[in-house]
Design an enzyme around this catalytic site. Structure first.
Site, PDB file in Angstrom:
ATOM      1  CB  THR A  57      27.720 -18.457  63.761  1.00 21.24           C
ATOM      2  OG1 THR A  57      29.388 -18.016  63.732  1.00 21.24           O
ATOM      3  CG2 THR A  57      27.782 -20.109  65.041  1.00 21.24           C
ATOM      4  CE  LYS A  61      27.728 -14.907  61.350  1.00 23.59           C
ATOM      5  NZ  LYS A  61      28.298 -14.369  61.780  1.00 23.59           N
ATOM      6  CG  ASP A  97      27.896 -10.274  62.892  1.00 22.68           C
ATOM      7  OD1 ASP A  97      27.461 -10.902  64.058  1.00 22.68           O
ATOM      8  OD2 ASP A  97      27.026 -11.780  62.242  1.00 22.68           O
ATOM      9  N   GLY A 118      39.356  -9.356  53.004  1.00 27.78           N
ATOM     10  CA  GLY A 118      38.052 -10.835  52.635  1.00 27.78           C
ATOM     11  C   GLY A 118      36.687 -10.244  52.112  1.00 27.78           C
ATOM     12  N   GLY A 120      33.745 -12.211  52.388  1.00 28.46           N
ATOM     13  CA  GLY A 120      33.079 -13.649  53.274  1.00 28.46           C
ATOM     14  C   GLY A 120      32.010 -12.554  53.746  1.00 28.46           C
ATOM     15  CE1 TYR A 206      35.118 -15.067  68.541  1.00 29.38           C
ATOM     16  CE2 TYR A 206      36.220 -15.367  70.718  1.00 29.38           C
ATOM     17  CZ  TYR A 206      35.296 -15.551  69.559  1.00 29.38           C
ATOM     18  OH  TYR A 206      34.090 -17.129  70.090  1.00 29.38           O
ATOM     19  N   GLY A 226      38.129  -7.911  67.836  1.00 33.18           N
ATOM     20  CA  GLY A 226      37.427  -8.853  66.955  1.00 33.18           C
ATOM     21  C   GLY A 226      36.062  -8.976  68.509  1.00 33.18           C
TER      22      GLY A 226
HETATM   23  N1  NAP Z   1      34.243 -11.034  65.793  1.00 37.61           N
HETATM   24  C1  NAP Z   1      32.962 -11.172  65.560  1.00 37.61           C
HETATM   25  O1  NAP Z   1      31.940 -11.469  65.870  1.00 37.61           O
HETATM   26  C2  NAP Z   1      32.947 -12.347  64.003  1.00 37.61           C
HETATM   27  C3  NAP Z   1      31.279 -11.768  63.654  1.00 37.61           C
HETATM   28  C4  NAP Z   1      31.920 -12.695  61.833  1.00 37.61           C
HETATM   29  C5  NAP Z   1      33.250 -13.117  61.928  1.00 37.61           C
HETATM   30  N2  NAP Z   1      34.236 -13.284  62.777  1.00 37.61           N
HETATM   31  C6  NAP Z   1      35.248 -13.762  61.923  1.00 37.61           C
HETATM   32  O2  NAP Z   1      35.572 -12.921  60.596  1.00 37.61           O
HETATM   33  C7  NAP Z   1      36.666 -14.180  59.953  1.00 37.61           C
HETATM   34  C8  NAP Z   1      36.017 -14.547  58.408  1.00 37.61           C
HETATM   35  O3  NAP Z   1      34.298 -14.642  58.814  1.00 37.61           O
HETATM   36  P1  NAP Z   1      32.639 -15.043  57.397  1.00 37.61           P
HETATM   37  O4  NAP Z   1      32.075 -15.558  58.043  1.00 37.61           O
HETATM   38  O5  NAP Z   1      33.707 -13.730  56.548  1.00 37.61           O
HETATM   39  O6  NAP Z   1      34.355 -15.922  57.266  1.00 37.61           O
HETATM   40  P2  NAP Z   1      34.002 -16.782  54.865  1.00 37.61           P
HETATM   41  O7  NAP Z   1      32.725 -16.214  54.538  1.00 37.61           O
HETATM   42  O8  NAP Z   1      35.165 -18.126  55.251  1.00 37.61           O
HETATM   43  O9  NAP Z   1      35.000 -15.590  54.381  1.00 37.61           O
HETATM   44  C9  NAP Z   1      36.350 -15.965  54.422  1.00 37.61           C
HETATM   45  C10 NAP Z   1      36.931 -14.711  54.063  1.00 37.61           C
HETATM   46  O10 NAP Z   1      38.612 -14.565  54.636  1.00 37.61           O
HETATM   47  C11 NAP Z   1      39.460 -15.136  53.329  1.00 37.61           C
HETATM   48  N3  NAP Z   1      40.584 -16.351  53.034  1.00 37.61           N
HETATM   49  C12 NAP Z   1      40.627 -17.549  53.968  1.00 37.61           C
HETATM   50  N4  NAP Z   1      42.095 -17.487  54.321  1.00 37.61           N
HETATM   51  C13 NAP Z   1      42.675 -16.891  53.807  1.00 37.61           C
HETATM   52  C14 NAP Z   1      44.087 -16.394  54.608  1.00 37.61           C
HETATM   53  N5  NAP Z   1      44.699 -17.928  54.400  1.00 37.61           N
HETATM   54  N6  NAP Z   1      44.550 -15.522  53.187  1.00 37.61           N
HETATM   55  C15 NAP Z   1      43.469 -14.602  52.733  1.00 37.61           C
HETATM   56  N7  NAP Z   1      42.134 -14.483  52.483  1.00 37.61           N
HETATM   57  C16 NAP Z   1      41.872 -15.538  53.567  1.00 37.61           C
HETATM   58  C17 NAP Z   1      38.431 -15.478  52.411  1.00 37.61           C
HETATM   59  O11 NAP Z   1      39.557 -15.098  50.786  1.00 37.61           O
HETATM   60  P3  NAP Z   1      38.771 -15.996  49.433  1.00 37.61           P
HETATM   61  O12 NAP Z   1      37.757 -15.251  48.706  1.00 37.61           O
HETATM   62  O13 NAP Z   1      40.129 -15.721  48.636  1.00 37.61           O
HETATM   63  O14 NAP Z   1      38.757 -17.290  49.878  1.00 37.61           O
HETATM   64  C18 NAP Z   1      37.053 -15.296  52.181  1.00 37.61           C
HETATM   65  O15 NAP Z   1      36.941 -13.520  51.938  1.00 37.61           O
HETATM   66  C19 NAP Z   1      36.373 -15.317  60.928  1.00 37.61           C
HETATM   67  O16 NAP Z   1      37.802 -15.617  61.913  1.00 37.61           O
HETATM   68  C20 NAP Z   1      35.596 -15.395  61.776  1.00 37.61           C
HETATM   69  O17 NAP Z   1      35.883 -15.821  62.884  1.00 37.61           O
HETATM   70  C21 NAP Z   1      34.250 -12.707  63.425  1.00 37.61           C
END
Ligand code: NAP
Length: 262
Positions: A57, A61, A97, A118, A120, A206, A226
């Site tokens: 995680t 990743k 995922d 987003g 990421g 989630y 989620g």
């Molecule tokens: N339910 C599930 O199975 C599952 C699986 C994976 C992830 N998730 C959740 O998905 C979320 C993202 O995970 P990730 O791995 O993709 O993270 P990540 O790679 O760190 O990407 C985070 C993204 O969020 C944006 N961001 C962060 N804070 C923000 C804010 N205040 N306003 C607007 N945009 C913001 C960032 O934009 P910038 O590029 O501008 O910084 C980036 O695009 C997390 O909450 C994680 O827990 C859930």
């Protein structure tokens, strides 16, 4: 006994051990699933080699993608891996995922277009599984830097200031906005423009009614958080670990029950 794990930083919050250990118990499998805190992603490969299989995680990743000997399925496009299995001392990487997300939104029925907030790791997985299923999503992110990956792969990508909205059936929040604060994932004006024409809202966060989901409610959208995405990525990972020997519906039932009190 077979030992599996989830590797991340932080990792204390992870509910993966709860889900996988519940399934081992229910199916009578002699295995254990544990949590590993890893700070240095340079040590990821040597850590992974100690286990029969693992989930990875945040923030490892992308490093896991590079640490594997072979990548199978949609993970090749996503360039990030959350599930690794060891076969003949080789690490084989997958991304569950993506399929986990798609399983979670199946109950919405037919979707023709989507907006992902987003850019990421979660956004990459969701973008490619939607594309694989004939839905070409647009990506909207706060900053331009992370959009480069999506542009190179041919996705319509926008930062907030250059957004040209269209009509989207579903708006998907993959940002961490709202996870530990009360922030919306994009300026309210943009969200209002897109949500008023949408039918569904999805948040990767989630077990929390995020400000994004509350806003979706105000627009009368059918919404999901989620939790099911998390559940199904674990179900599909479990079946990779055990060569598809178990029934997915049964695994999902057992794992869902294990999450009732989180
Ligand atoms: N339910 C599930 O199975 C599952 C699986 C994976 C992830 N998730 C959740 O998905 C979320 C993202 O995970 P990730 O791995 O993709 O993270 P990540 O790679 O760190 O990407 C985070 C993204 O969020 C944006 N961001 C962060 N804070 C923000 C804010 N205040 N306003 C607007 N945009 C913001 C960032 O934009 P910038 O590029 O501008 O910084 C980036 O695009 C997390 O909450 C994680 O827990 C859930």
């Amino acid at each position: 006994m077979k030992i599996f794990c989830v590797i991340g930083n932080p990792i204390e919050h992870s509910v993966s051990p709860l889900m996988h250990n519940a399934a081992y118990k229910a199916f009578g499998i002699n295995a254990n699933y544990t949590k590993i805190l890893l700070e240095d992603s340079g040590k990821l490969r040597e850590t992974l080699l100690k286990f029969e299989g693992a989930n990875v995680t945040v923030p490892h990743k992308e490093s896991a993608f590079s640490a594997c000997d072979e990548i199978l399925g949609i993970a090749k496009n996503i360039e990030a891996v959350n599930t690794i299995v060891k076969k003949n001392d080789k690490l084989i990487g997958f991304n569950t995922d993506a399929a986990g997300f798609f399983e979670a939104i199946k109950e919405f029925g037919k979707i023709e277009n989507a907006l992902i907030l987003g850019a990421g790791g979660a956004a990459k997985a969701i973008a490619f599984i939607l594309r694989q299923n004939g839905i070409e999503p647009a990506i909207l992110n706060r900053s331009a830097e992370r959009l480069e990956f999506f542009k190179q792969k041919g996705f319509k990508s926008f930062s907030w200031e250059y957004f040209a909205p269209e009509k989207y059936d579903i708006v998907i929040n993959t940002t961490s906005a709202g996870l530990k604060d009360n922030a919306l994932p994009a300026p309210e004006k943009i969200l209002n423009q897109t949500l008023k024409n949408a039918r569904f809202g999805f948040d990767a966060v989630y077990n929390k009614k995020t400000p994004f989901l509350k806003l979706c409610d105000e627009f009368g959208l059918k919404c999901k958080d989620g939790l099911d995405m998390l559940l199904y990525q674990a179900v599909f990972a479990f079946n990779i670990f055990f060569d598809n020997a178990y029934d997915e519906t049964k695994i999902a039932q057992i794992m869902r029950k294990s999450l009732l009190n989180i």
